[in-house]
Design an enzyme around this catalytic site. Structure first.
Site, PDB file in Angstrom:
ATOM      1  N   ILE A   1       6.176   8.261  13.248  1.00  0.00           N
ATOM      2  CA  ILE A   1       6.294   7.520  14.508  1.00  0.00           C
ATOM      3  C   ILE A   1       4.915   7.153  15.083  1.00  0.00           C
ATOM      4  CG2 ILE A   1       6.410   9.509  16.058  1.00  0.00           C
ATOM      5  CD1 ILE A   1       8.780   8.263  17.399  1.00  0.00           C
ATOM      6  N   GLU A   2       3.943   8.078  14.984  1.00  0.00           N
ATOM      7  CA  GLU A   2       2.627   7.784  15.587  1.00  0.00           C
ATOM      8  C   GLU A   2       1.932   6.673  14.810  1.00  0.00           C
ATOM      9  OE1 GLU A   2       1.780   8.672  18.496  1.00  0.00           O
ATOM     10  OE2 GLU A   2       3.558   9.935  18.635  1.00  0.00           O
TER      11      GLU A   2
ATOM     12  N   GLY B   1       7.300   5.273   7.688  1.00  0.00           N
ATOM     13  CA  GLY B   1       6.450   6.443   7.855  1.00  0.00           C
ATOM     14  C   GLY B   1       6.665   7.079   9.216  1.00  0.00           C
TER      15      GLY B   1
ATOM     16  N   GLU C   1      10.128  16.380  14.764  1.00  0.00           N
ATOM     17  CA  GLU C   1      10.472  16.267  13.346  1.00  0.00           C
ATOM     18  C   GLU C   1       9.558  17.209  12.550  1.00  0.00           C
ATOM     19  OE1 GLU C   1       9.171  12.785  11.150  1.00  0.00           O
ATOM     20  OE2 GLU C   1      11.170  12.583  10.280  1.00  0.00           O
TER      21      GLU C   1
ATOM     22  N   GLU D   1      -1.251   7.219  -0.169  1.00  0.00           N
ATOM     23  CA  GLU D   1      -2.405   7.529  -1.031  1.00  0.00           C
ATOM     24  C   GLU D   1      -2.180   8.789  -1.861  1.00  0.00           C
ATOM     25  OE1 GLU D   1      -2.169   7.239   2.180  1.00  0.00           O
ATOM     26  OE2 GLU D   1      -3.550   8.505   3.318  1.00  0.00           O
TER      27      GLU D   1
ATOM     28  N   CYS E   1      13.767  11.597   5.964  1.00  0.00           N
ATOM     29  CA  CYS E   1      13.813  11.079   7.336  1.00  0.00           C
ATOM     30  C   CYS E   1      15.154  11.374   7.994  1.00  0.00           C
ATOM     31  CB  CYS E   1      13.548   9.580   7.332  1.00  0.00           C
ATOM     32  SG  CYS E   1      14.663   8.668   6.249  1.00  0.00           S
TER      33      CYS E   1
ATOM     34  N   LYS F   1       0.859  -1.185   0.000  1.00  0.00           N
ATOM     35  CA  LYS F   1       0.000   0.000   0.000  1.00  0.00           C
ATOM     36  C   LYS F   1       0.897   1.238   0.000  1.00  0.00           C
ATOM     37  CE  LYS F   1      -1.575   2.884   2.925  1.00  0.00           C
ATOM     38  NZ  LYS F   1      -1.663   4.097   2.104  1.00  0.00           N
TER      39      LYS F   1
ATOM     40  N   GLY G   1       3.496   4.378  13.168  1.00  0.00           N
ATOM     41  CA  GLY G   1       4.281   3.185  13.515  1.00  0.00           C
ATOM     42  C   GLY G   1       3.793   2.548  14.804  1.00  0.00           C
TER      43      GLY G   1
ATOM     44  N   GLU H   1      10.425   1.578   9.924  1.00  0.00           N
ATOM     45  CA  GLU H   1      11.395   2.639   9.574  1.00  0.00           C
ATOM     46  C   GLU H   1      10.686   3.953   9.832  1.00  0.00           C
ATOM     47  OE1 GLU H   1      14.456   2.274   8.659  1.00  0.00           O
ATOM     48  OE2 GLU H   1      14.513   0.146   8.192  1.00  0.00           O
TER      49      GLU H   1
HETATM   50  N1  NAD Z   1      13.261   5.735   8.500  1.00  0.00           N
HETATM   51  C1  NAD Z   1      13.118   5.833   7.190  1.00  0.00           C
HETATM   52  O1  NAD Z   1      13.845   5.211   6.418  1.00  0.00           O
HETATM   53  C2  NAD Z   1      12.057   6.735   6.614  1.00  0.00           C
HETATM   54  C3  NAD Z   1      12.025   6.940   5.232  1.00  0.00           C
HETATM   55  C4  NAD Z   1      11.057   7.777   4.696  1.00  0.00           C
HETATM   56  C5  NAD Z   1      10.133   8.414   5.517  1.00  0.00           C
HETATM   57  N2  NAD Z   1      10.185   8.200   6.857  1.00  0.00           N
HETATM   58  C6  NAD Z   1       9.253   8.908   7.737  1.00  0.00           C
HETATM   59  O2  NAD Z   1       7.968   8.989   7.143  1.00  0.00           O
HETATM   60  C7  NAD Z   1       7.266  10.126   7.635  1.00  0.00           C
HETATM   61  C8  NAD Z   1       6.633  10.888   6.485  1.00  0.00           C
HETATM   62  O3  NAD Z   1       5.811  10.051   5.768  1.00  0.00           O
HETATM   63  P1  NAD Z   1       4.210  10.078   5.884  1.00  0.00           P
HETATM   64  O4  NAD Z   1       3.735  11.446   6.266  1.00  0.00           O
HETATM   65  O5  NAD Z   1       3.680   9.440   4.648  1.00  0.00           O
HETATM   66  O6  NAD Z   1       3.977   9.126   7.117  1.00  0.00           O
HETATM   67  P2  NAD Z   1       2.594   8.529   7.645  1.00  0.00           P
HETATM   68  O7  NAD Z   1       2.931   7.735   8.854  1.00  0.00           O
HETATM   69  O8  NAD Z   1       1.550   9.561   7.746  1.00  0.00           O
HETATM   70  O9  NAD Z   1       2.132   7.586   6.453  1.00  0.00           O
HETATM   71  C9  NAD Z   1       2.960   6.537   5.979  1.00  0.00           C
HETATM   72  C10 NAD Z   1       2.077   5.460   5.377  1.00  0.00           C
HETATM   73  O10 NAD Z   1       1.280   4.888   6.418  1.00  0.00           O
HETATM   74  C11 NAD Z   1      -0.073   4.865   6.028  1.00  0.00           C
HETATM   75  N3  NAD Z   1      -0.920   4.915   7.226  1.00  0.00           N
HETATM   76  C12 NAD Z   1      -1.437   6.009   7.839  1.00  0.00           C
HETATM   77  N4  NAD Z   1      -2.177   5.633   8.904  1.00  0.00           N
HETATM   78  C13 NAD Z   1      -2.106   4.284   8.977  1.00  0.00           C
HETATM   79  C14 NAD Z   1      -2.658   3.305   9.865  1.00  0.00           C
HETATM   80  N5  NAD Z   1      -3.435   3.632  10.907  1.00  0.00           N
HETATM   81  N6  NAD Z   1      -2.370   2.005   9.651  1.00  0.00           N
HETATM   82  C15 NAD Z   1      -1.577   1.636   8.629  1.00  0.00           C
HETATM   83  N7  NAD Z   1      -1.038   2.512   7.740  1.00  0.00           N
HETATM   84  C16 NAD Z   1      -1.303   3.825   7.916  1.00  0.00           C
HETATM   85  C17 NAD Z   1      -0.202   6.059   5.091  1.00  0.00           C
HETATM   86  O11 NAD Z   1      -1.351   5.922   4.287  1.00  0.00           O
HETATM   87  C18 NAD Z   1       1.099   5.953   4.318  1.00  0.00           C
HETATM   88  O12 NAD Z   1       1.000   5.000   3.294  1.00  0.00           O
HETATM   89  C19 NAD Z   1       8.307  10.952   8.358  1.00  0.00           C
HETATM   90  O13 NAD Z   1       8.162  10.785   9.737  1.00  0.00           O
HETATM   91  C20 NAD Z   1       9.632  10.337   7.885  1.00  0.00           C
HETATM   92  O14 NAD Z   1      10.700  10.524   8.766  1.00  0.00           O
HETATM   93  C21 NAD Z   1      11.113   7.372   7.423  1.00  0.00           C
HETATM   94  C1  BTL Z   2      15.840   6.679   3.606  1.00  0.00           C
HETATM   95  N1  BTL Z   2      15.934   7.867   2.728  1.00  0.00           N
HETATM   96  C2  BTL Z   2      17.077   8.672   3.154  1.00  0.00           C
HETATM   97  C3  BTL Z   2      16.150   7.413   1.367  1.00  0.00           C
HETATM   98  C4  BTL Z   2      14.707   8.612   2.705  1.00  0.00           C
HETATM   99  C5  BTL Z   2      14.257   9.099   3.979  1.00  0.00           C
HETATM  100  O1  BTL Z   2      13.282   9.811   4.030  1.00  0.00           O
END
Ligand code: NAD
Ligand code: BTL
Length: 489
Positions: free
Chosen positions: A230-231, A228, A385, A178, A284, A175, A233, A250
């Protein structure tokens, strides 16, 4: 406009509800595509297809060399369609096409790396302590994998999950975010073209709280891999406990970049900018916390501000553009609020701190690259963040203080140290509680090295040897070569 479909059980289908979503170009808010929008029902159908393909299909038992060839073929197709994919990624995310081209090269490299690894693991012979026996360890696929990806690096983050899952013999349901599904849709077409068997890869388009939640809670899913915030996650971790799924998270980062007075000044200034302003800070591992030795603080900030003023904002398709827009109006509003909160906490805006005035940028979700000085570790703007083009500046006087400040965070994704004293650099990185640390560099990653976070930045590692192991179960096989009654009872 045609409605883009999703792949469930070897068929490109619309959602059962027939709902759709407009995909928006963050540079000008134009609708660039319409995609089908699913819910739990479609997610359940995709999970059932992946379950059937794993339990009744041949993928898990296909010789690893053959699986590797198909994964190599996917890399070939990504290279063939590099320009189309890069332009699609830039349309969808606003990042410059040059950055997207780099992403596509990285992505092809990820598929190649795991393709090569597919048949390199012959298991392990254990020296059995029991007479007349053999003992060995083999690795097997985990089963059905749920994979959830974010919007900031849509296809790159997908590749870190798809390539190892396929190389290891799993089936999967992905998934994507969106709001940025376009390159994922294209790569699922390429996976079909490469010869991935029916039902092995399934793509469901839709929101997190329905499709993502179903993947996280469904008992037919054996592993959930999430990238994605932390919350989200934390919610996924709770849902995954329903059947004690394997879990890979992640999550976010608030990444320190320590600059000592003996560092090469020009390089450190240049890299401090690269650390945070690529992709408008929506990374990230962005080096959003600059921690500078007090003796060079004023000169460093002044040089940084001079250069930040000249960063060229614009369309990702204009070759002179250095920084694109933020991903959405919601996200722009969050970044605005984040900086306003920082100002109330006592941070000083040295440059930026507002939207640009250029009339050509008014339809896009732009925010000026921003440097905040007078920051201290107790401020929300230093701890949270922000995920935008905003860098906070703190000062230190001793090596111990620099490391203490760097570690003062719930996150532990990455960090950097700039110094010409290598012994000092090694002392610092040994104490820094982060999954990746860079000495005299920023934001580098490649398929051969693991990626993931300490503390609340995540669980597990993608890429590298561990990136494949996340998609494998480990089985110990013991054989008694001289079976006879034990006569205990
Ligand atoms: N550590 C890493 O390698 C890494 C890489 C890229 C992004 N990130 C992190 O991602 C975040 C930004 O991305 P974002 O805004 O899309 O994050 P997000 O947590 O809002 O969404 C990520 C994904 O999770 C889905 N999602 C949302 N609610 C959900 C639920 N209740 N159950 C299951 N899935 C759900 C979303 O639809 C999306 O596909 C930042 O915190 C960034 O640091 C981390
Ligand atoms: C893991 N990286 C650095 C590719 C994307 C992070 O958002």
């Amino acid at each position: 406009m045609n409605i883009k479909k999703q792949l469930i059980d070897d068929a490109w289908v619309t959602s059962r509800s027939n709902a759709t979503r407009d995909i928006i170009n963050p540079f000008n808010q134009e609708v660039i595509a319409k995609v089908t929008e699913s819910d739990e029902t479609d997610a359940k159908a995709a999970i059932a297809a992946a379950r059937k393909a794993f339990d009744k299909g041949d993928w898990a038992t296909t010789p690893a060399t053959e699986r590797g060839k198909i994964v190599h073929k996917i890399a070939d197709l990504i290279e063939r369609d590099r320009e189309e994919l890069a332009e699609l990624e830039s349309l969808d995310t606003g990042k410059t096409v040059e950055e997207s081209r780099g992403d596509m090269d990285d992505i092809a490299g990820v598929f190649r790396y795991f393709a090569e690894m597919a048949d390199k693991d012959g298991g392990e012979i254990i020296e059995s302590p029991i007479p007349n026996s053999t003992s060995r360890v083999v690795h097997e696929p985990v089963g059905v994998c749920g994979q959830i990806t974010p919007w900031n690096y849509p296809l790159l983050q997908a590749s870190w999950k798809l390539a190892p899952a396929l190389a290891a013999g799993n089936t999967l349901v992905m998934k994507p975010s969106e709001i940025t599904p376009l390159t994922s849709i294209k790569v699922f077409e390429l996976m079909e073209e490469a010869g991935v068997p029916a039902g092995v890869v399934n793509l469901v388009l839709g929101p997190g709280n329905s499709v993502g939640a179903e993947l996280s809670v469904n008992d037919d899913v054996d592993l959930i891999s999430f990238t994605g915030g932390i919350e989200t996650g934390k919610r996924i971790m709770q849902a995954a406990s329903s059947n004690v799924k394997n879990l890979a998270l992640e999550l976010g980062g608030k990444n320190p970049n320590i600059v000592f007075a003996d560092a090469d000044f020009e390089t450190a200034v240049d890299q401090a900018m690269n650390a945070v302003f690529f992709h408008a800070g929506q990374i990230c591992s962005a080096g959003t916390r600059l921690i500078i030795e007090e003796s060079i603080h004023d000169d460093f900030v002044s040089a940084l501000v001079d250069r930040v003023k000249n960063i060229k904002l614009g369309s990702g398709f204009d070759e002179s553009t250095q920084m694109g827009p933020l991903i959405s109006k919601d996200h722009l509003n969050k970044v605005i609020q984040y900086v306003e909160n920082g100002k109330k906490e006592g941070a000083t805006v040295a440059v930026g701190g507002r939207r640009p005035e250029d009339p050509e940028l008014q339809n896009g979700f732009f925010y000026l690259p921003t440097v905040l000085t007078d920051c201290t570790t107790d401020m929300g703007v230093v701890q949270d963040e922000g995920f935008g083009p905003v860098i906070t500046v703190e000062k230190f006087t001793t090596e111990e203080e620099a490391v203490r400040l760097a570690n003062d965070s719930i996150y532990g994704l990455s960090g950097g140290v700039f110094t010409n004293d290598i012994a000092k650099a090694e002392r610092c990185v040994a104490k820094m509680r982060m999954g990746t640390v860079w000495i005299n560099d920023v934001n580098l990653y490649f398929p051969h090295a693991p990626w993931g976070g300490y503390k609340q930045s995540g669980i597990g590692r993608e890429l590298g040897k561990t990136g494949l192991e996340e998609y494998q179960e480990t089985k110990h096989i013991f054989q008694n070569l001289k079976p006879e009654p034990v006569n205990w009872f």
